[in-house]
Design a protein around this motif. Structure first.
Motif, PDB file in Angstrom:
ATOM      1  N   LYS A  11      15.669  17.654 -88.970  1.00 39.33           N
ATOM      2  CA  LYS A  11      15.123  17.573 -87.622  1.00 39.33           C
ATOM      3  C   LYS A  11      13.963  16.594 -87.579  1.00 39.33           C
ATOM      4  CE  LYS A  11      13.101  21.276 -86.181  1.00 39.33           C
ATOM      5  NZ  LYS A  11      12.937  22.669 -85.742  1.00 39.33           N
ATOM      6  N   PHE A  12      13.863  15.837 -86.454  1.00 41.50           N
ATOM      7  CA  PHE A  12      12.806  14.856 -86.237  1.00 41.50           C
ATOM      8  C   PHE A  12      12.029  15.252 -84.980  1.00 41.50           C
ATOM      9  CE2 PHE A  12      16.367  12.888 -88.352  1.00 41.50           C
ATOM     10  CZ  PHE A  12      15.785  12.185 -89.404  1.00 41.50           C
ATOM     11  N   SER A  13      10.696  15.360 -85.113  1.00 45.30           N
ATOM     12  CA  SER A  13       9.835  15.756 -84.002  1.00 45.30           C
ATOM     13  C   SER A  13       8.899  14.607 -83.654  1.00 45.30           C
ATOM     14  CB  SER A  13       9.017  17.001 -84.367  1.00 45.30           C
ATOM     15  OG  SER A  13       9.856  18.072 -84.771  1.00 45.30           O
ATOM     16  N   PHE A  14       8.719  14.368 -82.342  1.00 46.67           N
ATOM     17  CA  PHE A  14       7.888  13.273 -81.850  1.00 46.67           C
ATOM     18  C   PHE A  14       6.905  13.827 -80.824  1.00 46.67           C
ATOM     19  CE2 PHE A  14      12.089  11.688 -82.959  1.00 46.67           C
ATOM     20  CZ  PHE A  14      11.794  10.670 -83.846  1.00 46.67           C
ATOM     21  N   GLY A  15       5.615  13.824 -81.166  1.00 52.15           N
ATOM     22  CA  GLY A  15       4.598  14.326 -80.261  1.00 52.15           C
ATOM     23  C   GLY A  15       4.306  13.349 -79.137  1.00 52.15           C
ATOM     24  N   LEU A  16       3.946  13.883 -77.971  1.00 44.62           N
ATOM     25  CA  LEU A  16       3.641  13.069 -76.791  1.00 44.62           C
ATOM     26  C   LEU A  16       2.192  13.214 -76.341  1.00 44.62           C
ATOM     27  CD1 LEU A  16       6.862  13.853 -74.702  1.00 44.62           C
ATOM     28  CD2 LEU A  16       6.462  11.928 -76.253  1.00 44.62           C
ATOM     29  N   VAL A  17       1.412  14.039 -77.035  1.00 42.11           N
ATOM     30  CA  VAL A  17       0.040  14.347 -76.632  1.00 42.11           C
ATOM     31  C   VAL A  17      -0.931  13.643 -77.573  1.00 42.11           C
ATOM     32  CG1 VAL A  17      -1.660  16.187 -76.347  1.00 42.11           C
ATOM     33  CG2 VAL A  17       0.718  16.570 -75.680  1.00 42.11           C
ATOM     34  N   ASN A  18      -2.027  13.084 -77.004  1.00 43.65           N
ATOM     35  CA  ASN A  18      -3.091  12.496 -77.816  1.00 43.65           C
ATOM     36  C   ASN A  18      -3.877  13.612 -78.499  1.00 43.65           C
ATOM     37  OD1 ASN A  18      -5.034  10.921 -79.006  1.00 43.65           O
ATOM     38  ND2 ASN A  18      -6.066  10.377 -77.096  1.00 43.65           N
ATOM     39  N   LEU A  19      -3.873  13.626 -79.823  1.00 42.45           N
ATOM     40  CA  LEU A  19      -4.500  14.701 -80.577  1.00 42.45           C
ATOM     41  C   LEU A  19      -5.970  14.453 -80.893  1.00 42.45           C
ATOM     42  CD1 LEU A  19      -1.656  15.565 -83.124  1.00 42.45           C
ATOM     43  CD2 LEU A  19      -2.229  16.728 -80.997  1.00 42.45           C
ATOM     44  N   LEU A  20      -6.519  13.309 -80.506  1.00 50.59           N
ATOM     45  CA  LEU A  20      -7.916  13.014 -80.806  1.00 50.59           C
ATOM     46  C   LEU A  20      -8.827  13.501 -79.680  1.00 50.59           C
ATOM     47  CD1 LEU A  20      -7.840   9.409 -82.299  1.00 50.59           C
ATOM     48  CD2 LEU A  20      -8.330  11.545 -83.492  1.00 50.59           C
ATOM     49  N   PRO A  21      -9.836  14.322 -79.980  1.00 53.92           N
ATOM     50  CA  PRO A  21     -10.787  14.738 -78.945  1.00 53.92           C
ATOM     51  C   PRO A  21     -11.678  13.579 -78.530  1.00 53.92           C
ATOM     52  CG  PRO A  21     -11.474  15.554 -81.096  1.00 53.92           C
ATOM     53  CD  PRO A  21     -10.124  14.927 -81.290  1.00 53.92           C
TER      54      PRO A  21
ATOM     55  N   ILE B 244     -19.416  10.138 -87.704  1.00 54.26           N
ATOM     56  CA  ILE B 244     -18.741  10.005 -86.414  1.00 54.26           C
ATOM     57  C   ILE B 244     -18.041   8.655 -86.284  1.00 54.26           C
ATOM     58  CG2 ILE B 244     -20.630   8.974 -85.076  1.00 54.26           C
ATOM     59  CD1 ILE B 244     -19.892  10.973 -82.829  1.00 54.26           C
ATOM     60  N   LYS B 245     -18.449   7.682 -87.111  1.00 46.30           N
ATOM     61  CA  LYS B 245     -17.823   6.359 -87.037  1.00 46.30           C
ATOM     62  C   LYS B 245     -16.335   6.416 -87.363  1.00 46.30           C
ATOM     63  CE  LYS B 245     -19.347   5.279 -91.757  1.00 46.30           C
ATOM     64  NZ  LYS B 245     -20.217   4.387 -92.568  1.00 46.30           N
ATOM     65  N   TYR B 246     -15.905   7.408 -88.143  1.00 45.88           N
ATOM     66  CA  TYR B 246     -14.485   7.498 -88.484  1.00 45.88           C
ATOM     67  C   TYR B 246     -13.667   7.971 -87.285  1.00 45.88           C
ATOM     68  CZ  TYR B 246     -16.638   7.245 -93.074  1.00 45.88           C
ATOM     69  OH  TYR B 246     -17.387   6.855 -94.155  1.00 45.88           O
ATOM     70  N   SER B 247     -14.227   8.881 -86.501  1.00 47.20           N
ATOM     71  CA  SER B 247     -13.549   9.303 -85.277  1.00 47.20           C
ATOM     72  C   SER B 247     -13.571   8.204 -84.230  1.00 47.20           C
ATOM     73  CB  SER B 247     -14.209  10.567 -84.714  1.00 47.20           C
ATOM     74  OG  SER B 247     -14.016  11.663 -85.569  1.00 47.20           O
ATOM     75  N   GLU B 248     -14.697   7.464 -84.156  1.00 45.11           N
ATOM     76  CA  GLU B 248     -14.815   6.404 -83.150  1.00 45.11           C
ATOM     77  C   GLU B 248     -13.913   5.219 -83.435  1.00 45.11           C
ATOM     78  OE1 GLU B 248     -18.940   5.491 -83.135  1.00 45.11           O
ATOM     79  OE2 GLU B 248     -19.445   7.082 -81.698  1.00 45.11           O
ATOM     80  N   SER B 249     -13.448   5.091 -84.683  1.00 47.38           N
ATOM     81  CA  SER B 249     -12.572   3.960 -85.015  1.00 47.38           C
ATOM     82  C   SER B 249     -11.156   4.154 -84.482  1.00 47.38           C
ATOM     83  CB  SER B 249     -12.534   3.756 -86.528  1.00 47.38           C
ATOM     84  OG  SER B 249     -11.915   4.861 -87.166  1.00 47.38           O
ATOM     85  N   LEU B 250     -10.855   5.350 -83.956  1.00 50.01           N
ATOM     86  CA  LEU B 250      -9.522   5.647 -83.428  1.00 50.01           C
ATOM     87  C   LEU B 250      -9.621   6.040 -81.958  1.00 50.01           C
ATOM     88  CD1 LEU B 250      -8.238   7.857 -86.387  1.00 50.01           C
ATOM     89  CD2 LEU B 250      -7.648   5.466 -85.958  1.00 50.01           C
ATOM     90  N   THR B 251      -8.612   5.675 -81.196  1.00 45.07           N
ATOM     91  CA  THR B 251      -8.560   6.058 -79.783  1.00 45.07           C
ATOM     92  C   THR B 251      -7.399   7.000 -79.474  1.00 45.07           C
ATOM     93  OG1 THR B 251      -7.235   4.098 -79.247  1.00 45.07           O
ATOM     94  CG2 THR B 251      -9.637   3.912 -79.020  1.00 45.07           C
ATOM     95  N   ARG B 252      -6.390   6.993 -80.318  1.00 41.99           N
ATOM     96  CA  ARG B 252      -5.207   7.818 -80.028  1.00 41.99           C
ATOM     97  C   ARG B 252      -4.496   8.160 -81.327  1.00 41.99           C
ATOM     98  NH1 ARG B 252      -2.113   9.141 -75.656  1.00 41.99           N
ATOM     99  NH2 ARG B 252       0.111   9.499 -76.014  1.00 41.99           N
ATOM    100  N   ALA B 253      -3.953   9.364 -81.369  1.00 45.15           N
ATOM    101  CA  ALA B 253      -3.141   9.801 -82.506  1.00 45.15           C
ATOM    102  C   ALA B 253      -2.061  10.736 -81.991  1.00 45.15           C
ATOM    103  CB  ALA B 253      -4.002  10.508 -83.551  1.00 45.15           C
ATOM    104  N   THR B 254      -0.812  10.395 -82.225  1.00 46.03           N
ATOM    105  CA  THR B 254       0.314  11.241 -81.823  1.00 46.03           C
ATOM    106  C   THR B 254       1.108  11.635 -83.060  1.00 46.03           C
ATOM    107  OG1 THR B 254       1.625   9.251 -81.366  1.00 46.03           O
ATOM    108  CG2 THR B 254       0.521  10.301 -79.500  1.00 46.03           C
TER     109      THR B 254
END
Length: 234
Positions: free
Chosen positions: A191-201, A213-223
């Motif tokens: 089975k293959f699952s594909f998320g559609l929601v941005n998981l980054l707060p 916090i710089k590690y979180s700020e380096s990303l804008t979206r994670a699915t």
């Protein structure tokens, strides 16, 4: 003449029985006609994320993240199946997935500088899917599944340099084969699952060390993405 007729009839009967003798005996020939049935499944999976980078963080550094390798996780759950017609079934399969994602952050100007962290997850997933089964061939029957799911992370731990939201949703597709055994059905399924929601707060007030916090700020979206190999017992 009577002897000839008797011999011809005997030969015809013998030839007629040959295909029946070559056909394999079917296990549980009417089990697929049940309106409802239950089961359980166990399996292994690999979790992944599709990452979108923001560029420069608040301190002017540019960090890029990746998941260089996959850590196998464990899945277990129940199966509820409802018969719709000879080819389609509606399925509800609550599952808990124990897994881990390992991240490596590298700074653009100083490639030797890197930061490693991991995020452990215990996703309680509630997928609803439709199963399409092909014609049964003796004791095997291939099938396809497609559906949607919602999931809640029960192992979310605040204070990590990288934190993911506690809710996810997406779509999933799968392929498998039903093997009819004398007392139950065994169904290996990929089975293959594909998320559609941005998981980054969007904000991280839980971080005690603001340097991370710089590690979180380096990303804008994670699915999310996940590949699961399960063995269904129905």
């Amino acid at each position: 003449m009577r002897r000839i007729v008797f011999i011809v009839c005997l030969l015809c009967g013998f030839v007629t029985l040959l295909p029946a003798q070559r056909e394999k005996v079917k296990n549980q020939p009417y089990v697929d006609n049940k309106l409802f049935h239950l089961g359980f499944h166990v399996g292994i999976h690999a979790q992944d994320l599709i990452l979108t980078h923001s560029g420069v963080s608040s301190n002017g550094e540019v960090w890029f993240a990746e998941i260089p390798s996959y850590s196998p996780g464990f899945s277990v759950g129940a199966i509820g199946d409802m018969y719709l017609n000879p080819y389609f079934n509606l399925r509800f399969i609550p599952t808990i997935n124990f897994g881990e994602k390992k991240f490596v952050f590298r700074e653009q100007d100083n490639k030797a500088e890197e930061f490693r962290t991991s995020v452990r997850s215990s996703y309680l997933s509630f997928p609803i899917s439709v199963k399409y089964s092909a014609m049964r061939l003796n004791n095997c029957r291939p099938y396809l599944t497609a559906g949607v799911y919602g999931a809640f992370d029960l192992g979310r731990k605040k204070g990590n340099p990288l934190l993911l939201n506690g809710f996810d949703a997406g779509v999933e597709v799968g392929v498998g084969c039903t093997i009819y055994l004398p007392f139950f059905r065994l169904c290996p399924e990929l089975k293959f699952s594909f998320g559609l929601v941005n998981l980054l707060p969007s904000e991280r007030p839980d971080l005690a060390d603001q340097e991370t916090i710089k590690y979180s700020e380096s990303l804008t979206r994670a699915t999310s993405r996940m590949v699961t190999l399960t063995f269904n017992f129905e």
